[in-house]
Motif scaffolding. Structure first.
Motif, PDB file in Angstrom:
ATOM      1  N   GLY A 274     -75.677 -17.265   8.551  1.00  0.00           N
ATOM      2  CA  GLY A 274     -76.621 -16.397   8.965  1.00  0.00           C
ATOM      3  C   GLY A 274     -76.849 -15.382   7.974  1.00  0.00           C
ATOM      4  N   ALA A 275     -76.344 -15.332   6.866  1.00  0.00           N
ATOM      5  CA  ALA A 275     -76.519 -14.468   5.802  1.00  0.00           C
ATOM      6  C   ALA A 275     -78.042 -14.536   5.155  1.00  0.00           C
ATOM      7  CB  ALA A 275     -75.296 -14.443   5.024  1.00  0.00           C
ATOM      8  N   GLU A 276     -78.568 -13.624   4.807  1.00  0.00           N
ATOM      9  CA  GLU A 276     -79.790 -13.691   4.036  1.00  0.00           C
ATOM     10  C   GLU A 276     -79.354 -13.278   2.603  1.00  0.00           C
ATOM     11  OE1 GLU A 276     -84.304 -11.861   3.121  1.00  0.00           O
ATOM     12  OE2 GLU A 276     -83.204 -11.485   5.351  1.00  0.00           O
ATOM     13  N   LEU A 277     -79.906 -14.486   1.654  1.00  0.00           N
ATOM     14  CA  LEU A 277     -79.393 -14.267   0.282  1.00  0.00           C
ATOM     15  C   LEU A 277     -80.562 -13.457  -0.520  1.00  0.00           C
ATOM     16  CD1 LEU A 277     -77.545 -17.629  -0.246  1.00  0.00           C
ATOM     17  CD2 LEU A 277     -76.567 -15.495   0.700  1.00  0.00           C
ATOM     18  N   SER A 278     -80.144 -12.903  -1.738  1.00  0.00           N
ATOM     19  CA  SER A 278     -81.306 -12.621  -2.427  1.00  0.00           C
ATOM     20  C   SER A 278     -81.857 -13.803  -3.178  1.00  0.00           C
ATOM     21  CB  SER A 278     -80.557 -11.905  -3.635  1.00  0.00           C
ATOM     22  OG  SER A 278     -81.528 -11.539  -4.813  1.00  0.00           O
ATOM     23  N   PRO A 279     -83.349 -13.463  -3.186  1.00  0.00           N
ATOM     24  CA  PRO A 279     -84.198 -14.436  -3.880  1.00  0.00           C
ATOM     25  C   PRO A 279     -84.008 -14.912  -5.172  1.00  0.00           C
ATOM     26  CG  PRO A 279     -85.366 -12.638  -3.350  1.00  0.00           C
ATOM     27  CD  PRO A 279     -84.240 -12.296  -2.897  1.00  0.00           C
ATOM     28  N   LEU A 280     -83.400 -13.685  -5.995  1.00  0.00           N
ATOM     29  CA  LEU A 280     -83.091 -13.714  -7.448  1.00  0.00           C
ATOM     30  C   LEU A 280     -81.541 -13.940  -7.644  1.00  0.00           C
ATOM     31  CD1 LEU A 280     -85.591 -11.801  -9.254  1.00  0.00           C
ATOM     32  CD2 LEU A 280     -85.091 -13.965  -9.789  1.00  0.00           C
ATOM     33  N   ASN A 281     -80.750 -13.263  -7.128  1.00  0.00           N
ATOM     34  CA  ASN A 281     -79.215 -13.327  -7.340  1.00  0.00           C
ATOM     35  C   ASN A 281     -78.449 -14.664  -6.507  1.00  0.00           C
ATOM     36  OD1 ASN A 281     -79.739 -11.046  -8.939  1.00  0.00           O
ATOM     37  ND2 ASN A 281     -78.983  -9.616  -7.436  1.00  0.00           N
ATOM     38  N   SER A 282     -79.208 -15.444  -6.115  1.00  0.00           N
ATOM     39  CA  SER A 282     -78.664 -16.779  -5.566  1.00  0.00           C
ATOM     40  C   SER A 282     -79.080 -17.773  -6.172  1.00  0.00           C
ATOM     41  CB  SER A 282     -78.642 -16.671  -4.029  1.00  0.00           C
ATOM     42  OG  SER A 282     -80.117 -16.885  -3.550  1.00  0.00           O
ATOM     43  N   ALA A 283     -78.438 -19.005  -6.264  1.00  0.00           N
ATOM     44  CA  ALA A 283     -79.001 -20.166  -6.941  1.00  0.00           C
ATOM     45  C   ALA A 283     -80.168 -20.732  -5.970  1.00  0.00           C
ATOM     46  CB  ALA A 283     -77.529 -20.936  -7.047  1.00  0.00           C
ATOM     47  N   SER A 284     -79.888 -20.806  -4.768  1.00  0.00           N
ATOM     48  CA  SER A 284     -80.673 -21.371  -3.664  1.00  0.00           C
ATOM     49  C   SER A 284     -81.999 -20.560  -3.569  1.00  0.00           C
ATOM     50  CB  SER A 284     -80.073 -21.410  -2.239  1.00  0.00           C
ATOM     51  OG  SER A 284     -79.803 -20.281  -1.956  1.00  0.00           O
ATOM     52  N   GLY A 285     -81.986 -19.321  -3.983  1.00  0.00           N
ATOM     53  CA  GLY A 285     -82.937 -18.246  -3.938  1.00  0.00           C
ATOM     54  C   GLY A 285     -83.853 -18.550  -5.215  1.00  0.00           C
ATOM     55  N   ARG A 286     -83.297 -18.800  -6.120  1.00  0.00           N
ATOM     56  CA  ARG A 286     -84.285 -19.138  -7.513  1.00  0.00           C
ATOM     57  C   ARG A 286     -84.949 -20.474  -7.327  1.00  0.00           C
ATOM     58  NH1 ARG A 286     -80.568 -16.836 -12.685  1.00  0.00           N
ATOM     59  NH2 ARG A 286     -79.978 -14.847 -11.756  1.00  0.00           N
ATOM     60  N   ILE A 287     -84.330 -21.563  -6.484  1.00  0.00           N
ATOM     61  CA  ILE A 287     -85.137 -22.686  -6.468  1.00  0.00           C
ATOM     62  C   ILE A 287     -86.312 -22.444  -5.511  1.00  0.00           C
ATOM     63  CG2 ILE A 287     -84.741 -24.880  -5.315  1.00  0.00           C
ATOM     64  CD1 ILE A 287     -82.081 -25.378  -6.362  1.00  0.00           C
ATOM     65  N   PHE A 288     -86.136 -21.801  -4.360  1.00  0.00           N
ATOM     66  CA  PHE A 288     -87.201 -21.450  -3.545  1.00  0.00           C
ATOM     67  C   PHE A 288     -88.330 -20.710  -4.267  1.00  0.00           C
ATOM     68  CE2 PHE A 288     -84.222 -21.976   0.027  1.00  0.00           C
ATOM     69  CZ  PHE A 288     -84.726 -22.886   0.692  1.00  0.00           C
ATOM     70  N   LEU A 289     -87.897 -19.812  -5.089  1.00  0.00           N
ATOM     71  CA  LEU A 289     -88.776 -18.826  -5.871  1.00  0.00           C
ATOM     72  C   LEU A 289     -89.474 -19.631  -6.807  1.00  0.00           C
ATOM     73  CD1 LEU A 289     -89.202 -15.736  -5.708  1.00  0.00           C
ATOM     74  CD2 LEU A 289     -87.656 -15.430  -7.824  1.00  0.00           C
ATOM     75  N   ALA A 290     -88.731 -20.497  -7.367  1.00  0.00           N
ATOM     76  CA  ALA A 290     -89.371 -21.369  -8.509  1.00  0.00           C
ATOM     77  C   ALA A 290     -90.582 -22.146  -7.896  1.00  0.00           C
ATOM     78  CB  ALA A 290     -88.658 -22.080  -9.309  1.00  0.00           C
ATOM     79  N   HIS A 291     -90.746 -22.364  -6.576  1.00  0.00           N
ATOM     80  CA  HIS A 291     -91.537 -23.172  -6.000  1.00  0.00           C
ATOM     81  C   HIS A 291     -92.510 -22.482  -5.184  1.00  0.00           C
ATOM     82  CE1 HIS A 291     -88.642 -26.392  -7.080  1.00  0.00           C
ATOM     83  NE2 HIS A 291     -89.469 -27.381  -7.225  1.00  0.00           N
ATOM     84  N   LEU A 292     -92.513 -21.338  -5.249  1.00  0.00           N
ATOM     85  CA  LEU A 292     -93.602 -20.425  -4.220  1.00  0.00           C
ATOM     86  C   LEU A 292     -94.759 -20.692  -4.976  1.00  0.00           C
ATOM     87  CD1 LEU A 292     -91.436 -17.409  -3.011  1.00  0.00           C
ATOM     88  CD2 LEU A 292     -92.217 -19.288  -1.677  1.00  0.00           C
ATOM     89  N   PRO A 293     -96.009 -20.208  -4.170  1.00  0.00           N
ATOM     90  CA  PRO A 293     -97.131 -20.009  -4.797  1.00  0.00           C
ATOM     91  C   PRO A 293     -97.156 -18.860  -5.768  1.00  0.00           C
ATOM     92  CG  PRO A 293     -97.308 -20.529  -2.452  1.00  0.00           C
ATOM     93  CD  PRO A 293     -95.991 -20.197  -2.747  1.00  0.00           C
ATOM     94  N   ALA A 294     -97.813 -18.901  -6.769  1.00  0.00           N
ATOM     95  CA  ALA A 294     -97.703 -17.877  -7.856  1.00  0.00           C
ATOM     96  C   ALA A 294     -97.711 -16.572  -7.334  1.00  0.00           C
ATOM     97  CB  ALA A 294     -98.859 -18.115  -9.019  1.00  0.00           C
ATOM     98  N   THR A 295     -98.808 -16.016  -6.428  1.00  0.00           N
ATOM     99  CA  THR A 295     -98.917 -14.904  -6.064  1.00  0.00           C
ATOM    100  C   THR A 295     -97.642 -14.178  -5.127  1.00  0.00           C
ATOM    101  OG1 THR A 295    -101.318 -15.063  -5.987  1.00  0.00           O
ATOM    102  CG2 THR A 295    -100.280 -13.179  -4.808  1.00  0.00           C
ATOM    103  N   ARG A 296     -97.245 -15.052  -4.374  1.00  0.00           N
ATOM    104  CA  ARG A 296     -96.164 -14.737  -3.670  1.00  0.00           C
ATOM    105  C   ARG A 296     -94.817 -14.442  -4.480  1.00  0.00           C
ATOM    106  NH1 ARG A 296     -94.045 -11.028  -0.443  1.00  0.00           N
ATOM    107  NH2 ARG A 296     -92.371 -12.069   1.050  1.00  0.00           N
TER     108      ARG A 296
END
Length: 269
Positions: free
Chosen positions: A135-157
């Motif tokens: 149930g924890a929400e992780l940082s989009p940049l300070n977590s390995a899974s967050g960086r994967i999601f971030l890398a695949h997001l649309p450029a603007t978001r």
């Protein structure tokens, strides 16, 4: 030695027909009768009889009078199968096995709009000390899974989230123990996207290594990220290591299940 379990009897003609469908579905272009008969080791006359039946039932169509492609009945089957696929449940089942096979802490995350949300967490037999749980929400940049999601997001978001992080965070994100300046982050995320994984080597959790890989749907979008964690001393997650390959096989297997995997063996005739 115990006797080998005999192979179950099936209907050979049905298996041949399905092999023809499978071949057509993965062929780079609609195959001809000659190509089909050669690839599946069938005589042209025998292959033609199967094609007539498949045409009659709408599972294939004929194009340019000599080539064959999938028809509406095949499309209906495919759509029905896609509706029944539950990528999250498949990810759960996969990490259950990964946890047993590796005896490492594993997790499944999904994207909640601003960061990864942990929806499954399984400890190893010797739990590691981390402040992350179900149930924890992780940082989009300070977590390995967050960086994967971030890398695949649309450029603007992606840029909105990155800008917010650099404006509000008291410290820079790290990679291999070194801070990542804003102007170098895009290249880092692009590397993650190309390599299809993100690894932390004690970057955020002292003496703990973290490795994440994505699971994709048929549209190429990430549906879940599977993560493996363990103590640095006994968790080698470098590319090519056994644990690296186990996580890769796990995530890739779920992607194949979500997207569909054709059976490539030719029918036995």
């Amino acid at each position: 030695m115990s006797e080998e379990i005999p192979k179950r009897q099936g209907i050979g003609s049905l298996e041949i027909g399905l092999s023809i469908l499978n071949y057509i579905s993965v062929a780079p272009k609609p195959p001809t009768l000659k190509e089909l008969s050669g690839a599946l080791d069938l005589s042209p006359s025998r292959a033609h009889k199967y094609l007539v039946s498949l045409l009659r039932e709408g599972y294939i169509n004929q194009v340019n009078q000599t080539q064959y492609t999938l028809g509406n009945s095949s499309l209906t089957l495919g759509i029905a199968a896609l509706r029944r696929i539950n990528p999250i449940q498949l990810s759960y089942e996969a990490v259950d096995l990964l946890n047993v096979d590796t005896d490492k802490t594993v997790s499944v995350t999904v994207w909640n709009g601003t960061g990864p949300l942990v929806i499954k967490w399984l400890d190893s037999s010797q739990p590691i000390s981390v402040n992350v749980r179900l149930g924890a929400e992780l940082s989009p940049l300070n977590s390995a899974s967050g960086r994967i999601f971030l890398a695949h997001l649309p450029a603007t978001r992606r840029e909105e989230l990155i800008d917010h992080f650099y404006k509000t965070s008291k410290s820079l994100p790290k990679h291999n123990g070194k801070p990542i300046a804003r102007e170098k982050l895009q290249a880092h995320l692009e590397a993650i996207k190309q390599q299809n994984y993100c690894a932390f080597f004690s970057d955020y959790l002292p003496e703990i290594n973290v490795l994440s890989r994505p699971v994709f749907d048929i549209n190429g979008s990430i549906v879940t990220v599977i993560t493996l964690l363990g103590l640095e001393a006994d968790t080698d997650i470098r590319s090519g290591s056994p644990l690296f390959e186990q996580l890769k096989e796990c995530a890739d297997r779920v992607t194949r299940q979500v997207c569909g995997q054709q059976r490539r063996e030719a029918a036995q005739v």
